[in-house]
Write a protein that holds these residues in place. Structure first.
Motif, PDB file in Angstrom:
ATOM      1  N   VAL A  45       9.399  15.786 -10.638  1.00 37.80           N
ATOM      2  CA  VAL A  45       8.589  15.542  -9.441  1.00 37.80           C
ATOM      3  C   VAL A  45       9.479  15.595  -8.198  1.00 37.80           C
ATOM      4  CG1 VAL A  45       6.884  14.076 -10.598  1.00 37.80           C
ATOM      5  CG2 VAL A  45       8.886  13.021  -9.526  1.00 37.80           C
ATOM      6  N   GLU A  46       8.833  15.788  -7.073  1.00 39.03           N
ATOM      7  CA  GLU A  46       9.523  15.620  -5.800  1.00 39.03           C
ATOM      8  C   GLU A  46       8.697  14.661  -4.959  1.00 39.03           C
ATOM      9  OE1 GLU A  46      12.246  19.167  -4.144  1.00 39.03           O
ATOM     10  OE2 GLU A  46      10.313  19.824  -4.899  1.00 39.03           O
ATOM     11  N   VAL A  47       9.369  13.908  -4.116  1.00 37.70           N
ATOM     12  CA  VAL A  47       8.659  12.949  -3.274  1.00 37.70           C
ATOM     13  C   VAL A  47       8.915  13.280  -1.815  1.00 37.70           C
ATOM     14  CG1 VAL A  47       8.360  10.510  -2.689  1.00 37.70           C
ATOM     15  CG2 VAL A  47       8.876  11.167  -5.045  1.00 37.70           C
ATOM     16  N   ASP A  48       7.837  13.343  -1.047  1.00 32.40           N
ATOM     17  CA  ASP A  48       7.939  13.546   0.402  1.00 32.40           C
ATOM     18  C   ASP A  48       7.607  12.238   1.101  1.00 32.40           C
ATOM     19  OD1 ASP A  48       8.299  16.289  -0.009  1.00 32.40           O
ATOM     20  OD2 ASP A  48       6.124  16.620  -0.078  1.00 32.40           O
ATOM     21  N   ALA A  49       8.239  12.004   2.245  1.00 32.09           N
ATOM     22  CA  ALA A  49       7.883  10.843   3.059  1.00 32.09           C
ATOM     23  C   ALA A  49       7.595  11.316   4.469  1.00 32.09           C
ATOM     24  CB  ALA A  49       9.016   9.829   3.074  1.00 32.09           C
ATOM     25  N   GLU A  50       6.672  10.620   5.122  1.00 33.51           N
ATOM     26  CA  GLU A  50       6.320  10.985   6.484  1.00 33.51           C
ATOM     27  C   GLU A  50       7.531  10.807   7.403  1.00 33.51           C
ATOM     28  OE1 GLU A  50       2.335   9.817   8.526  1.00 33.51           O
ATOM     29  OE2 GLU A  50       3.854   8.385   9.173  1.00 33.51           O
ATOM     30  N   CYS A  51       7.735  11.754   8.312  1.00 33.42           N
ATOM     31  CA  CYS A  51       8.843  11.669   9.266  1.00 33.42           C
ATOM     32  C   CYS A  51       8.550  10.542  10.251  1.00 33.42           C
ATOM     33  CB  CYS A  51       8.983  12.991  10.008  1.00 33.42           C
ATOM     34  SG  CYS A  51      10.223  12.947  11.320  1.00 33.42           S
ATOM     35  N   ASN A  52       9.467   9.591  10.346  1.00 29.87           N
ATOM     36  CA  ASN A  52       9.175   8.461  11.232  1.00 29.87           C
ATOM     37  C   ASN A  52       9.602   8.720  12.670  1.00 29.87           C
ATOM     38  OD1 ASN A  52      11.944   8.029  11.193  1.00 29.87           O
ATOM     39  ND2 ASN A  52      11.701   5.805  11.278  1.00 29.87           N
TER      40      ASN A  52
END
Ligand code: PHE
Length: 340
Positions: A257-264
């Motif tokens: 899997v890969e995980v993305d996070a919202e750019c803060n």
């Protein structure tokens, strides 16, 4: 000629008394013994000396030359020593001087953030281990299921030192290193620099940091991976940070899997720091491939495990809203001072 020699020697002995600096001594040396020096010139007249006197005269001249040399050298050495001492005295550094408190160093933002995540991971039962930055191809690639000529080697442009040794391209080299040294069950993490051939821009540097977590035990499953990673990310990035799990591919995990996070920085709108995407791809993870366990001496019929790898620079970048990855490696004091 004999008179001339004596005259010159007499001159040297009196001139040396007035010499005050090593530079003046050097000038006197040139005047007497240099290419066109007074004594040197006399050697040219040797031809005119009658043959029967020539040997004695030659010796006299050589002796005079040596004597002049000794007189000048002694003074020159004495003067240059005392000049050096004087200089050392004048330029001495007072190591007891009080430092302005402002000048005391600070921890690098990457270190600060690593300390935060290390605390979270330790609290969840992970122990910290270490792995080498200069690594054998075997640990960096082969024992994590990337044999020579495997197309996935192209995913990571490597910096080789010899055909067998390279700058590690990923902290996943600690997977086989851990399995070689620790018997399951184990739960470990490692943190450090990795290296890839990359041109420098806002999001790329040829060296960057990764954090790798590895958990091997009986009955570890994808649900454990998702649960543990979600918890880590919540604690680490804050409850409200949006993350997304999506299917991916890594040679050493299956499924991956890969995980993305919202750019803060831009809150999802898109900015230079996230290459306009509004989100960061922050980590790769998956269930350790049974073949990797097997190659490293762990029976995949009994044990299973997960592994995850963060590109770690992104976190301090997001946390401290650093728009350019380059500054993290430049050690510019103006940048570092901001993290006190
Ligand atoms: N090593 C991978 C990379 O550098 C990340 C990763 C680690 C993926 C562990 C899966 C498991 O891209």
């Amino acid at each position: 000629m004999k008179d001339k020699i004596e005259e010159i020697l007499k001159y040297v002995k009196s001139a040396i008394e007035t010499v005050q600096t090593s530079a003046e001594a050097q000038a006197l040396r040139v005047e007497i013994l240099g290419k066109n020096g007074k004594l040197t010139e006399l050697f040219r007249f040797m031809k005119q000396v009658p043959a029967e006197e020539r040997q004695a005269m030659g010796q006299l001249l050589n002796n005079a030359k040596n004597e002049a040399d000794m007189i000048i050298s002694a003074k020159e050495t004495f003067l240059s020593d005392s000049e050096l001492n004087e200089k050392l005295m004048k330029e001495k550094i007072d190591v007891t001087l009080d430092l302005n408190e402002d000048e005391i160093g600070a921890l690098h933002p990457v270190t600060l953030d690593f300390m935060r995540i290390a605390e979270i991971l330790t609290g969840m039962g992970f122990s910290q281990i270490d792995g080498p930055e200069i690594e054998y191809d075997k640990y960096n690639f082969e024992l994590v299921n990337v044999p020579k000529d495997h197309p996935s080697r192209d995913m990571q442009d490597s910096l080789y030192i010899t055909p067998e040794i390279l700058m590690r391209t990923q902290t996943s080299n600690t997977q086989p290193r851990a399995m070689e040294n620790i018997r399951p069950p184990f739960k470990v993490f490692t943190f450090g620099r990795v290296f890839r051939k990359d041109d420098i821009d806002a999001t790329h540097t040829p060296a960057f940091y990764q954090l790798e977590g590895i958990y091997v035990d009986k009955k570890v499953g994808l649900a454990d991976l998702k649960h543990d990673l979600s918890l880590i990310l919540k604690k680490y990035l804050g409850e409200s940070t949006k993350t997304k799990f999506r299917a991916s591919y890594f040679p050493f995990t299956e499924p991956s899997v890969e995980v993305d996070a919202e750019c803060n920085i831009c809150k999802g709108k898109g900015c230079p720091a996230c290459n306009g995407a509004g989100q960061y791809e922050i980590l790769g993870a998956g269930m350790i491939h049974p073949h990797v366990l097997e190659m490293n001496g762990i029976d995949p019929n009994i044990y299973s495990g997960y592994a995850f790898g963060f590109g770690f620079d992104r976190f301090p970048k997001m946390r401290y809203k650093i728009p350019n990855a380059k500054v993290m490696f430049e050690n510019d004091i103006r940048f570092l001072k901001q993290f006190k």
